[in-house]
Design a protein around this motif. Sequence first.
Motif, mmCIF file in Angstrom:
data_model
loop_
_atom_site.group_PDB
_atom_site.id
_atom_site.type_symbol
_atom_site.label_atom_id
_atom_site.label_comp_id
_atom_site.label_asym_id
_atom_site.label_seq_id
_atom_site.Cartn_x
_atom_site.Cartn_y
_atom_site.Cartn_z
ATOM 1 N N ARG A 33 -3.875 65.312 46.140
ATOM 2 C CA ARG A 33 -4.117 66.018 47.633
ATOM 3 C C ARG A 33 -3.598 65.245 48.939
ATOM 4 N NH1 ARG A 33 -10.379 63.954 47.511
ATOM 5 N NH2 ARG A 33 -9.958 61.783 47.674
ATOM 6 N N ILE A 34 -3.658 65.803 50.100
ATOM 7 C CA ILE A 34 -3.384 65.213 51.107
ATOM 8 C C ILE A 34 -4.773 65.162 51.980
ATOM 9 C CG2 ILE A 34 -2.016 65.528 53.304
ATOM 10 C CD1 ILE A 34 -0.427 65.186 50.793
ATOM 11 N N GLN A 35 -5.063 63.821 52.624
ATOM 12 C CA GLN A 35 -6.057 63.479 53.415
ATOM 13 C C GLN A 35 -5.794 63.511 54.867
ATOM 14 O OE1 GLN A 35 -9.666 62.174 51.852
ATOM 15 N NE2 GLN A 35 -8.383 60.779 50.416
ATOM 16 N N ASP A 88 -5.248 71.697 44.525
ATOM 17 C CA ASP A 88 -4.873 72.752 43.322
ATOM 18 C C ASP A 88 -3.272 73.214 43.594
ATOM 19 O OD1 ASP A 88 -7.068 72.891 41.956
ATOM 20 O OD2 ASP A 88 -8.311 74.327 43.376
ATOM 21 N N GLN A 89 -2.808 72.698 44.543
ATOM 22 C CA GLN A 89 -1.316 73.102 44.970
ATOM 23 C C GLN A 89 -0.403 71.887 44.586
ATOM 24 O OE1 GLN A 89 -2.698 74.069 48.857
ATOM 25 N NE2 GLN A 89 -1.748 76.177 48.655
ATOM 26 N N GLN A 142 6.774 71.116 49.500
ATOM 27 C CA GLN A 142 6.013 72.067 50.175
ATOM 28 C C GLN A 142 5.828 71.943 51.400
ATOM 29 O OE1 GLN A 142 2.959 74.231 48.206
ATOM 30 N NE2 GLN A 142 2.783 72.552 46.468
ATOM 31 N N VAL A 143 5.828 72.887 52.296
ATOM 32 C CA VAL A 143 5.546 73.001 53.831
ATOM 33 C C VAL A 143 4.500 73.893 54.007
ATOM 34 C CG1 VAL A 143 6.487 73.658 55.957
ATOM 35 C CG2 VAL A 143 8.180 72.689 54.084
ATOM 36 N N PHE A 144 3.369 72.901 54.453
ATOM 37 C CA PHE A 144 2.080 73.606 54.899
ATOM 38 C C PHE A 144 1.952 73.896 56.485
ATOM 39 C CE2 PHE A 144 1.621 71.332 50.945
ATOM 40 C CZ PHE A 144 1.019 72.322 50.207
ATOM 41 N N SER A 145 1.120 74.893 56.715
ATOM 42 C CA SER A 145 0.662 74.728 58.199
ATOM 43 C C SER A 145 -0.149 73.741 58.606
ATOM 44 C CB SER A 145 -0.008 76.090 58.237
ATOM 45 O OG SER A 145 -1.280 76.227 57.840
ATOM 46 N N GLU A 170 -7.997 75.033 57.358
ATOM 47 C CA GLU A 170 -7.213 75.786 56.506
ATOM 48 C C GLU A 170 -5.792 75.493 56.596
ATOM 49 O OE1 GLU A 170 -7.008 80.641 56.035
ATOM 50 O OE2 GLU A 170 -8.623 79.930 56.287
ATOM 51 N N PHE A 171 -5.376 74.918 55.478
ATOM 52 C CA PHE A 171 -4.049 74.474 55.509
ATOM 53 C C PHE A 171 -3.212 75.393 54.485
ATOM 54 C CE2 PHE A 171 -6.340 70.798 56.797
ATOM 55 C CZ PHE A 171 -5.515 70.415 58.004
#
Length: 181
Positions: free
Chosen positions: A32-34, A49-50, A77-80, A88-89
Amino acid sequence: HGNKPGQFNNPWGVTFDSKNQRIIVSDKGNNRIQLFNKKMEFVSSFGKDQLNDPRGVFVQPATNNIIVADFSCHRIQVFSNPDGDAKEFKSLYIVGGPQESEDCGRFYNSRGVTCNNRGHIIVSESINHRVQILDEKGRFIRAMGTTGQEGSANNQFYYPWNACVDRSNHNQILVADYRNK
């Protein structure tokens, strides 16, 4: 050490989101990213889960999106990156994966990630012994290094782990090359 919010299991990469004043940490062992505020108080997390073994993490300057080197999935992966307290990312796009590859624009153990002033994404991948440069949308521009062959000569790497950009020197790319001395 742990898997609760604000705890880590092998933190790996760290970056700072200057727009939202947040510290962003890749929590490799918890996939995960925190995100934390400047006082290191937990704000949010995403990617459980990604992601599989996230390593490098960086905030893309022009878009403020969060780019993650997803090591074991051989991709980025690029996230908002929502403003304020939003949690919500969303995954915006993926480059590479799910299996290792020597093809341009694909990866074999994507490890480090950064960007230059133009928003180009720079990815270091250890097993292919190269650094790839992608445009701001993840399309291949060029590679540095000899794909699949380690070395110590000019334009060769031996397990490049990460890179950064010297923005004051014409976007010069500096590479941490693990096994070269």
